[in-house]
Design a protein around this motif. Structure first.
Motif, PDB file in Angstrom:
ATOM      1  N   THR A  79       1.159  -1.155   0.070  1.00  0.00           N
ATOM      2  CA  THR A  79       0.071   0.222   0.111  1.00  0.00           C
ATOM      3  C   THR A  79       0.861   0.962   0.479  1.00  0.00           C
ATOM      4  OG1 THR A  79      -1.352  -1.540   1.387  1.00  0.00           O
ATOM      5  CG2 THR A  79      -2.355   1.362   1.148  1.00  0.00           C
ATOM      6  N   THR A  80       0.602   2.033  -1.035  1.00  0.00           N
ATOM      7  CA  THR A  80       1.186   3.313  -1.015  1.00  0.00           C
ATOM      8  C   THR A  80       1.410   4.297  -0.147  1.00  0.00           C
ATOM      9  OG1 THR A  80       1.012   3.419  -3.730  1.00  0.00           O
ATOM     10  CG2 THR A  80       1.124   5.379  -2.218  1.00  0.00           C
ATOM     11  N   LYS A  81       0.077   4.439   0.830  1.00  0.00           N
ATOM     12  CA  LYS A  81      -0.028   5.508   2.200  1.00  0.00           C
ATOM     13  C   LYS A  81       1.100   4.359   3.534  1.00  0.00           C
ATOM     14  CE  LYS A  81      -1.474   9.000  -0.308  1.00  0.00           C
ATOM     15  NZ  LYS A  81      -0.207  10.045  -0.283  1.00  0.00           N
ATOM     16  N   SER A  82       1.732   5.433   3.804  1.00  0.00           N
ATOM     17  CA  SER A  82       2.222   5.430   5.452  1.00  0.00           C
ATOM     18  C   SER A  82       0.837   4.455   6.331  1.00  0.00           C
ATOM     19  CB  SER A  82       2.982   5.288   6.643  1.00  0.00           C
ATOM     20  OG  SER A  82       2.484   6.531   6.601  1.00  0.00           O
ATOM     21  N   MET A  83       1.444   3.795   7.403  1.00  0.00           N
ATOM     22  CA  MET A  83       0.235   3.576   8.412  1.00  0.00           C
ATOM     23  C   MET A  83      -0.448   4.770   9.168  1.00  0.00           C
ATOM     24  SD  MET A  83       1.308  -0.083  10.931  1.00  0.00           S
ATOM     25  CE  MET A  83       0.694   1.859  12.531  1.00  0.00           C
ATOM     26  N   GLU A  84       0.259   5.805   8.917  1.00  0.00           N
ATOM     27  CA  GLU A  84       0.349   7.239   9.868  1.00  0.00           C
ATOM     28  C   GLU A  84      -0.656   8.094   8.874  1.00  0.00           C
ATOM     29  OE1 GLU A  84       2.874   5.882   9.790  1.00  0.00           O
ATOM     30  OE2 GLU A  84       3.577   5.648  11.892  1.00  0.00           O
ATOM     31  N   GLU A  85      -0.545   8.046   7.828  1.00  0.00           N
ATOM     32  CA  GLU A  85      -1.612   8.346   6.297  1.00  0.00           C
ATOM     33  C   GLU A  85      -2.894   7.714   6.403  1.00  0.00           C
ATOM     34  OE1 GLU A  85       2.318  10.105   3.349  1.00  0.00           O
ATOM     35  OE2 GLU A  85       1.659   8.343   2.883  1.00  0.00           O
ATOM     36  N   LEU A  86      -2.774   6.989   6.375  1.00  0.00           N
ATOM     37  CA  LEU A  86      -3.593   5.959   6.602  1.00  0.00           C
ATOM     38  C   LEU A  86      -4.711   6.194   8.154  1.00  0.00           C
ATOM     39  CD1 LEU A  86      -3.154   2.355   4.916  1.00  0.00           C
ATOM     40  CD2 LEU A  86      -4.559   4.816   3.315  1.00  0.00           C
ATOM     41  N   ALA A  87      -4.276   6.513   8.971  1.00  0.00           N
ATOM     42  CA  ALA A  87      -4.832   7.019   9.970  1.00  0.00           C
ATOM     43  C   ALA A  87      -5.376   8.131  10.209  1.00  0.00           C
ATOM     44  CB  ALA A  87      -4.767   6.391  11.586  1.00  0.00           C
ATOM     45  N   ASP A  88      -4.477   8.894   9.509  1.00  0.00           N
ATOM     46  CA  ASP A  88      -5.137  10.216   9.578  1.00  0.00           C
ATOM     47  C   ASP A  88      -6.235  10.670   8.558  1.00  0.00           C
ATOM     48  OD1 ASP A  88      -4.799  13.357   9.696  1.00  0.00           O
ATOM     49  OD2 ASP A  88      -3.541  13.322   7.490  1.00  0.00           O
ATOM     50  N   SER A  89      -5.825  10.341   7.095  1.00  0.00           N
ATOM     51  CA  SER A  89      -7.040  10.134   6.154  1.00  0.00           C
ATOM     52  C   SER A  89      -8.316   9.337   7.302  1.00  0.00           C
ATOM     53  CB  SER A  89      -6.721   9.529   5.203  1.00  0.00           C
ATOM     54  OG  SER A  89      -6.875   7.949   5.551  1.00  0.00           O
ATOM     55  N   VAL A  90      -8.404   8.388   8.196  1.00  0.00           N
ATOM     56  CA  VAL A  90      -9.904   8.201   8.288  1.00  0.00           C
ATOM     57  C   VAL A  90      -9.996   8.857  10.038  1.00  0.00           C
ATOM     58  CG1 VAL A  90     -11.116   6.087   9.626  1.00  0.00           C
ATOM     59  CG2 VAL A  90      -9.753   6.228   7.958  1.00  0.00           C
ATOM     60  N   PHE A  91      -9.030   9.198  10.952  1.00  0.00           N
ATOM     61  CA  PHE A  91      -9.613   9.687  11.714  1.00  0.00           C
ATOM     62  C   PHE A  91      -8.777  10.828  11.715  1.00  0.00           C
ATOM     63  CE2 PHE A  91      -8.738   5.427  12.588  1.00  0.00           C
ATOM     64  CZ  PHE A  91      -9.873   4.896  12.739  1.00  0.00           C
ATOM     65  N   GLY A  92      -8.322  12.205  11.223  1.00  0.00           N
ATOM     66  CA  GLY A  92      -7.246  13.309  11.539  1.00  0.00           C
ATOM     67  C   GLY A  92      -6.905  12.936  12.870  1.00  0.00           C
ATOM     68  N   SER A  93      -6.762  14.530  13.668  1.00  0.00           N
ATOM     69  CA  SER A  93      -5.973  14.565  14.653  1.00  0.00           C
ATOM     70  C   SER A  93      -6.662  13.338  16.275  1.00  0.00           C
ATOM     71  CB  SER A  93      -6.489  16.219  15.046  1.00  0.00           C
ATOM     72  OG  SER A  93      -7.093  16.260  15.604  1.00  0.00           O
ATOM     73  N   ALA A  94      -7.719  12.708  15.696  1.00  0.00           N
ATOM     74  CA  ALA A  94      -8.259  11.681  16.582  1.00  0.00           C
ATOM     75  C   ALA A  94      -7.225  10.406  16.731  1.00  0.00           C
ATOM     76  CB  ALA A  94      -9.615  11.258  16.699  1.00  0.00           C
ATOM     77  N   SER A  95      -6.811  10.630  15.784  1.00  0.00           N
ATOM     78  CA  SER A  95      -5.423   9.199  15.535  1.00  0.00           C
ATOM     79  C   SER A  95      -4.610   9.048  16.212  1.00  0.00           C
ATOM     80  CB  SER A  95      -5.645   8.982  14.441  1.00  0.00           C
ATOM     81  OG  SER A  95      -4.018  10.026  13.815  1.00  0.00           O
ATOM     82  N   GLY A  96      -4.436  10.422  16.837  1.00  0.00           N
ATOM     83  CA  GLY A  96      -2.980  10.288  17.948  1.00  0.00           C
ATOM     84  C   GLY A  96      -1.458  10.495  17.514  1.00  0.00           C
ATOM     85  N   PHE A  97      -1.633  10.576  15.865  1.00  0.00           N
ATOM     86  CA  PHE A  97       0.037  10.219  15.668  1.00  0.00           C
ATOM     87  C   PHE A  97       0.150  11.456  15.361  1.00  0.00           C
ATOM     88  CE2 PHE A  97      -0.963   6.037  13.632  1.00  0.00           C
ATOM     89  CZ  PHE A  97      -0.198   5.372  13.147  1.00  0.00           C
ATOM     90  N   ALA A  98       1.516  11.937  16.049  1.00  0.00           N
ATOM     91  CA  ALA A  98       1.816  13.009  16.490  1.00  0.00           C
ATOM     92  C   ALA A  98       1.342  13.645  14.956  1.00  0.00           C
ATOM     93  CB  ALA A  98       3.069  12.961  16.392  1.00  0.00           C
ATOM     94  N   ASP A  99       1.855  14.205  13.768  1.00  0.00           N
ATOM     95  CA  ASP A  99       1.504  14.819  12.054  1.00  0.00           C
ATOM     96  C   ASP A  99      -0.084  14.578  11.990  1.00  0.00           C
ATOM     97  OD1 ASP A  99       3.960  15.661  12.511  1.00  0.00           O
ATOM     98  OD2 ASP A  99       4.916  14.467  11.154  1.00  0.00           O
ATOM     99  N   ALA A 100      -0.731  14.010  12.428  1.00  0.00           N
ATOM    100  CA  ALA A 100      -1.686  13.699  12.197  1.00  0.00           C
ATOM    101  C   ALA A 100      -3.052  15.625  12.008  1.00  0.00           C
ATOM    102  CB  ALA A 100      -3.092  12.844  12.835  1.00  0.00           C
ATOM    103  N   ASP A 101      -3.456  15.859  11.348  1.00  0.00           N
ATOM    104  CA  ASP A 101      -4.160  16.479  10.897  1.00  0.00           C
ATOM    105  C   ASP A 101      -5.409  17.277   9.978  1.00  0.00           C
ATOM    106  OD1 ASP A 101      -2.594  17.074   8.880  1.00  0.00           O
ATOM    107  OD2 ASP A 101      -1.387  18.861   9.076  1.00  0.00           O
ATOM    108  N   ASP A 102      -5.340  16.017   9.561  1.00  0.00           N
ATOM    109  CA  ASP A 102      -6.795  16.036   8.346  1.00  0.00           C
ATOM    110  C   ASP A 102      -7.797  16.774   9.274  1.00  0.00           C
ATOM    111  OD1 ASP A 102      -8.553  15.947   6.481  1.00  0.00           O
ATOM    112  OD2 ASP A 102      -7.794  13.710   5.386  1.00  0.00           O
ATOM    113  N   PRO A 103      -8.559  17.346   8.466  1.00  0.00           N
ATOM    114  CA  PRO A 103      -9.785  17.664   9.548  1.00  0.00           C
ATOM    115  C   PRO A 103     -11.063  17.600   8.517  1.00  0.00           C
ATOM    116  CG  PRO A 103      -8.636  19.899   7.247  1.00  0.00           C
ATOM    117  CD  PRO A 103      -7.906  18.792   7.734  1.00  0.00           C
ATOM    118  N   VAL A 104     -10.480  16.995   7.516  1.00  0.00           N
ATOM    119  CA  VAL A 104     -11.992  16.101   7.023  1.00  0.00           C
ATOM    120  C   VAL A 104     -12.259  14.890   7.236  1.00  0.00           C
ATOM    121  CG1 VAL A 104     -13.350  16.807   4.674  1.00  0.00           C
ATOM    122  CG2 VAL A 104     -12.311  18.388   5.891  1.00  0.00           C
ATOM    123  N   ASN A 105     -12.354  14.434   8.034  1.00  0.00           N
ATOM    124  CA  ASN A 105     -12.147  13.398   7.197  1.00  0.00           C
ATOM    125  C   ASN A 105     -13.329  12.205   7.408  1.00  0.00           C
ATOM    126  OD1 ASN A 105     -11.937  12.623  10.738  1.00  0.00           O
ATOM    127  ND2 ASN A 105     -10.740  13.972  10.134  1.00  0.00           N
TER     128      ASN A 105
END
Length: 186
Positions: A36-62
């Motif tokens: 899969t092209t995206k990392s675990m962190e990028e995938l979680a960010d796209s689904v949960f945004g900052s609620a994922s808990g990953f440090a750089d997660a910031d996707d506001p629309v998920n």
């Protein structure tokens, strides 16, 4: 709504009413020749945004934010609980962290092999975490397949736990909302 046309009476879809808190596990796949092209962190960010808990997660629309908005706060999607791999598991792959996991499968990547890949991922998750079915890990489990594994873009099982995406389609909000909607019987 009241129907005025007698021909349509009783033929409208009866959609489920879904409220409460649901968990989601996003699965990144490393297959025999591609991943899969995206990392675990990028995938979680796209689904949960900052609620994922990953440090750089910031996707506001998920997925999480939009189901919360559409349901007026009555339906909340949260990351699956962190979980270590089973002590008896000797294969590769990660622990569940912030609603995401990486699974390694020795499956060939070619167009139309998504059903074999899907079954192999399920079997590997079962072994990795000592469960009988991936639905024991979360209410909804999203399989993000490597590029070239499927001819379509995504599909999901109605009133079920599993949805399957072709690589980057796993990060596209429209695909996430649509497929998880099938899981919810919407």
């Amino acid at each position: 709504p009241k129907l005025n046309n007698k021909r349509d009476h009783g033929k409208r879809r009866k959609l489920a009413v879904v409220e409460g808190k649901r968990t989601v596990l996003v699965v990144r796949v490393i297959a025999s020749s591609k991943e899969t092209t995206k990392s675990m962190e990028e995938l979680a960010d796209s689904v949960f945004g900052s609620a994922s808990g990953f440090a750089d997660a910031d996707d506001p629309v998920n997925l999480r934010s939009q189901y919360m908005a559409c349901s007026y706060g009555k339906l909340e999607f949260n990351p699956a609980s962190d979980r270590k791999r089973s002590r008896t598991y000797k294969g590769e792959g990660s622990a569940i962290s912030n609603g995401a996991v990486t699974v390694n499968v020795d499956t060939a990547v070619f167009e139309g092999n998504d059903s074999v890949m899907r079954n192999d991922i399920s079997n590997e998750l079962n072994k990795m975490f000592g469960v009988s079915n991936p639905s024991k890990l979360a209410n909804h489990v999203m399989y993000c397949l490597p590029p070239g594994t499927m001819s379509g873009i995504a599909y999901a099982y109605i009133n079920s736990w599993n949805s399957v995406y072709s690589d980057n389609w796993c990060t596209y909000l429209t695909a996430q909302m649509h497929e998880i909607g099938h899981n919810l019987n919407l």
